[in-house]
Every structure is written in C-alpha cells, then in structure tokens.
Write an enzyme that holds these catalytic residues in place. Sequence first.
Site, PDB file in Angstrom:
ATOM      1  N   THR A 306      12.146 -45.359 -13.446  1.00 19.21           N
ATOM      2  CA  THR A 306      11.731 -44.836 -12.142  1.00 19.21           C
ATOM      3  C   THR A 306      11.780 -45.888 -11.045  1.00 19.21           C
ATOM      4  OG1 THR A 306      10.265 -43.243 -13.231  1.00 19.21           O
ATOM      5  CG2 THR A 306       9.878 -43.664 -10.903  1.00 19.21           C
ATOM      6  N   GLN A 336      12.513 -37.904 -12.819  1.00 21.64           N
ATOM      7  CA  GLN A 336      12.154 -38.810 -11.724  1.00 21.64           C
ATOM      8  C   GLN A 336      13.407 -39.459 -11.120  1.00 21.64           C
ATOM      9  OE1 GLN A 336      10.790 -38.832 -14.792  1.00 21.64           O
ATOM     10  NE2 GLN A 336       8.616 -39.377 -14.748  1.00 21.64           N
ATOM     11  N   ASP A 359       9.414 -37.193  -7.673  1.00 20.60           N
ATOM     12  CA  ASP A 359       9.190 -38.591  -7.248  1.00 20.60           C
ATOM     13  C   ASP A 359      10.075 -38.980  -6.066  1.00 20.60           C
ATOM     14  OD1 ASP A 359       7.462 -38.619  -9.337  1.00 20.60           O
ATOM     15  OD2 ASP A 359       8.355 -40.307 -10.393  1.00 20.60           O
ATOM     16  N   ASP A 380       5.143 -34.440  -8.012  1.00 16.36           N
ATOM     17  CA  ASP A 380       4.646 -35.762  -7.584  1.00 16.36           C
ATOM     18  C   ASP A 380       5.547 -36.374  -6.512  1.00 16.36           C
ATOM     19  OD1 ASP A 380       2.878 -35.337  -9.696  1.00 16.36           O
ATOM     20  OD2 ASP A 380       4.024 -36.570 -11.091  1.00 16.36           O
ATOM     21  N   ARG A 448      -2.389 -34.442  -7.923  1.00 13.45           N
ATOM     22  CA  ARG A 448      -3.055 -34.679  -9.197  1.00 13.45           C
ATOM     23  C   ARG A 448      -3.265 -36.183  -9.366  1.00 13.45           C
ATOM     24  NH1 ARG A 448       1.344 -33.877 -14.114  1.00 13.45           N
ATOM     25  NH2 ARG A 448       3.138 -34.915 -13.131  1.00 13.45           N
ATOM     26  N   TRP A 450      -2.844 -39.567 -10.697  1.00  9.47           N
ATOM     27  CA  TRP A 450      -1.973 -40.381 -11.546  1.00  9.47           C
ATOM     28  C   TRP A 450      -2.774 -41.481 -12.241  1.00  9.47           C
ATOM     29  CZ3 TRP A 450       2.104 -44.337  -9.436  1.00  9.47           C
ATOM     30  CH2 TRP A 450       2.895 -44.798 -10.496  1.00  9.47           C
TER      31      TRP A 450
END
EC number: 3.1.1.11
Length: 544
Positions: A306, A336, A359, A380, A448, A450
């Site tokens: 990532t 990601q 991401d 995310d 959320r 992480w």
Amino acid sequence: MATPLQPFLTKTHKQNPIIGFNILTFVVTLFVALFLVVFLVAPYQFEIKHSNLCKTAQDSQLCLSYVSEIVTTESDGVTVLKKFLVKYVHQMNNAIPVVRKIKNQINDIRQQGALTDCLELLDQSVDLVSDSIAAIDKRSRSEHANAQSWLSGVLTNHVTCLDELTSFSLSTKNGTVLDELITRAKVALAMLASVTTPNDEVLRQGLGKMPYWVSSRDRKLMESSGKDIIANRVVAQDGTGDYQTLAEAVAAAPDKNKTRYVIYVKMGIYKENVVVTKKKMNLMIVGDGMNATIITGSLNVVDGSTFPSNTLAAVGQGFILQDICIQNTAGPEKDQAVALRVGADMSVINRCRIDAYQDTLYAHSQRQFYRDSYVTGTVDFIFGNAAVVFQKCQIVARKPNKRQKNMVTAQGRTDPNQATGTSIQFCDIIASPDLEPVMNEYKTYLGRPWKKHSRTVVMQSYLDGHIDPSGWFEWRGDFALKTLYYGEFMNNGPGAGTSKRVKWPGYHVITDPNEAMPFTVAELIQGGSWLNSTSVAYVEGLVE
C-alpha cells in the site's frame, strides 16, 4: 594505612574500650543511614520530582524507567526531554544499518520494497526528532505545537513500517527494534504533553484565508491559474516546456529551498509515478485545472504494497498542489491502490481532484489542508494519521465491489498524545452517479477505526442519503470503540440524522461549539500560523 573512619576511632590519650565501641557503633549506624538516604530516598525524590513528566503516558512506570536512564537531579522537564530525544536519535541511527542488513539478505522484491520504505521512514524520523529538539529549546507555544506534530509523525512512521513488515511476515526479524522505537516515541509524546509552555502566544488568530504557515506570496499564487503564474519550470508533453515529465522537473528542483519553487504542468495526461522527497521543500505543483492536467498511475497492493502504491507522494515540507487531477486506475479488483500520499508538514491541496477506489487518499502524517477539492473512492478512501482538515470539498463515494461497504474515512491515531485527526468541515459527502441508483444495495459509512485512538469529526457539512443511518462501522468486533473519538456537529442533509447512530462510548453528537473547536483549522493544524502565506481560502473557526 589510615582508614576513613580512623579520626573517629583513634585517641591520643588513654582509650576507654566501652567508649570506643560506642563510637564505632554510632559511626556504622550513621554510615548505614546515609547509605539509605542516598540510595533509597534520593530515587524516591527523583520519582516524585519527575513523575509529572509521565502523567499522560499509557504506561507511567515504563516511562519513568526511560526517563531515569538520562536524568540528572538538577534537570528540569524540558532538559530531560531534550536529553531523551538526543538518545532517541542515536537509537534510530543505530537501527538503520540493522534494517539495511536484513534487506540485503532478502531476495523477495516485495519484501525488499517494504524494508526500503522502512529505511525511508526512519531517515525522515531522524530529521523530525532533531527538528523537535530545536523547537523545544525555543520554549514557545507555537514551537511546542510544531514538536508535537513532528513527534506524532515519528510514531506514525514507525507504526507504518511495522504494518508494512507485518503484511509480509517480516515483523519477527525487526519487531524488537521497532517495538522499542514505537514505545520511545509514545514516551516522548507523553513527556512533551507534560512540559508546560508559555502563554504569551495565541495560536488561534481569528478568521483568515489560510493557516499562518502560508505566506502572502503563496496566497497570491493560489489565487491564480497555472498559465498566469510565473513558474520556475514548465512541464509540457509537446516539448514546449523545460521538461516532458513531472518526475524530471521535481528531481531537478533545488534541495532544501527556503523560498517557493513553482512547477507548472500544462494540460495533458501524464502516466508516471512521482515522489516529492523530504529534500524538496516549499515546492508548488500547479496545473491547468482538475480536469485538464492529469497525473495517472496504477500501482496497487496486489502487485506490491500500500505505502508505495501512490501515483504522487509528497514528503517535503511546505508542499502545495493545485489545479491537478491525481488518479490511480488500478480499479477495485486490485484492492488498495493509492492516488495521493502526503506526509509533508504544512501542505496544501487546493482545487484538485483525487480519484481511485480503495485507499484513494493517504493523508499519512503531519499537518495538511484540503480546499475546494474533489475526492472519490470506496473502502477507507480517506485514511492515514495526519492532522488534516477538509473544507469546501466534495467527498464522493463510488460503487464498490460486491460484498464491499464504502468507508469514507479510516483514521489511524495510535496514541492519545498524538496531535492528529481527520476533520471534515463545510463539505458535501455525496454519492457518485454510478452509486446513486444502487445506493440501497451498497452501504456507505462515515468511517471506521483503523487504529486504537482513531479520531474523526464531520461538522457543518452536507450528508446525502447514501450514508447509513448508523453512520459509522466497526473495524473488528469491539476494537477501539471505547478509545476512539468520532463526532458530528451541525450537519445537514438526508444522511445527517443522528437518532439511529451507533451507541459506542467513543461516539459523540456534539452540541457545544467548544467541543468542536479542537477540530478547526485554528486548533487541529494551527492553520492561523501558516496558511496565511498560501492565499488559499479557508475558515479558521466555526463561522464562515
């Protein structure tokens, strides 16, 4: 041979053995008492004197044990902290060759890449701690805030490294070293939080058009379009500029520049991956518009990891990106895939489009400000552990893969003393055209947690109907639900109702403006002290 006790035991005249025995007993008793004072009472006095340094530490006894390694009885809190940080720099410098040696012993390219990322992050952290030492020495509120931001970034760097290594099962080779560095970063933040600062400065400076760290010249630049700016270098695919790729222009920019250096990128689609390293300070990249100048890449976690999957990464302090689209076209099937990663302190993203799926935007660390920008994604898609404020942005959830849920944010704060968090203010959180007709099939949440102390606030924004009534989603079971801080303040729109929101201990419906103030430009990123020089529009407080 004479002994230290001889003057007490020798008589020049007739010696009485009973008196001599009594004197000897007295001297021995006195010696033992002095021993106890020095070796038992003194450490206790030290602990009382310096216990305040560790009052905000998660493990105060461990913190005190670290402090005792370097403390002297006459040291004040600031001096103790500086000595601790000096030793910390030495420890990181010692860790670098250890990581490099392990990297050279590994043949797997992806694992080597993860270790290369760790070396880069360690190198950055050495500079950040060194800068923090200098800032602390100035003993002012603004420099204290700088040090807290930089040390927060150091902890984030170490955690990022550990996350990268864990994903490749390499943490066992480096875990001991990294765990020690992570612990010491947390202790440094706890000590800094306990050191008082002067009250002769005011960090909140009223309303303005940018944080204080943005100069008047930068303000003028950010009020202009690319073609109207007198740039230091021009990038054009047709050969009419100084370079044909942005990467070449960035590499040629001067290192550690103290004044603004502008690269103008003409209209076009540039397929490349660009890194603005820590040495490329005060760099501004400006294009012809978020739909005209496009930097595109397709790196992703399936083909690598990532952290380095970004199309554009910026680490150099004072970075400005304007009127450009940054995209990652890997697609949702590649999981990601980062479009933009920012770890540059006092950075500004103005009038930009950031496109990807999972991401999308890695707001990794340090203080960042986003204005009038367009961010799209699925899972995310705004994540990281920066101190970051979004104002007047469109935050757009896209249609995800089947069985996926959209998460607007995934904030990664790991320690309560980190000056980090995500603030979304005066923004529109909406559904993309492909999600809107099927939004009942794909749930979308505001975020959320992480990491354990995840912190996100959405305030004074428009929330469309695609936001699930519960608002927020758990990461894994009850992880972080008591330690996170999620808040909503004065939002509007069909998705803004809070009656059916989650009932977590860490979730807050904010009604008091004073509780919302820490998430403003003025306080979360100390914007009044640096955004003024950029000329980008901003609101420092809660009133437009």
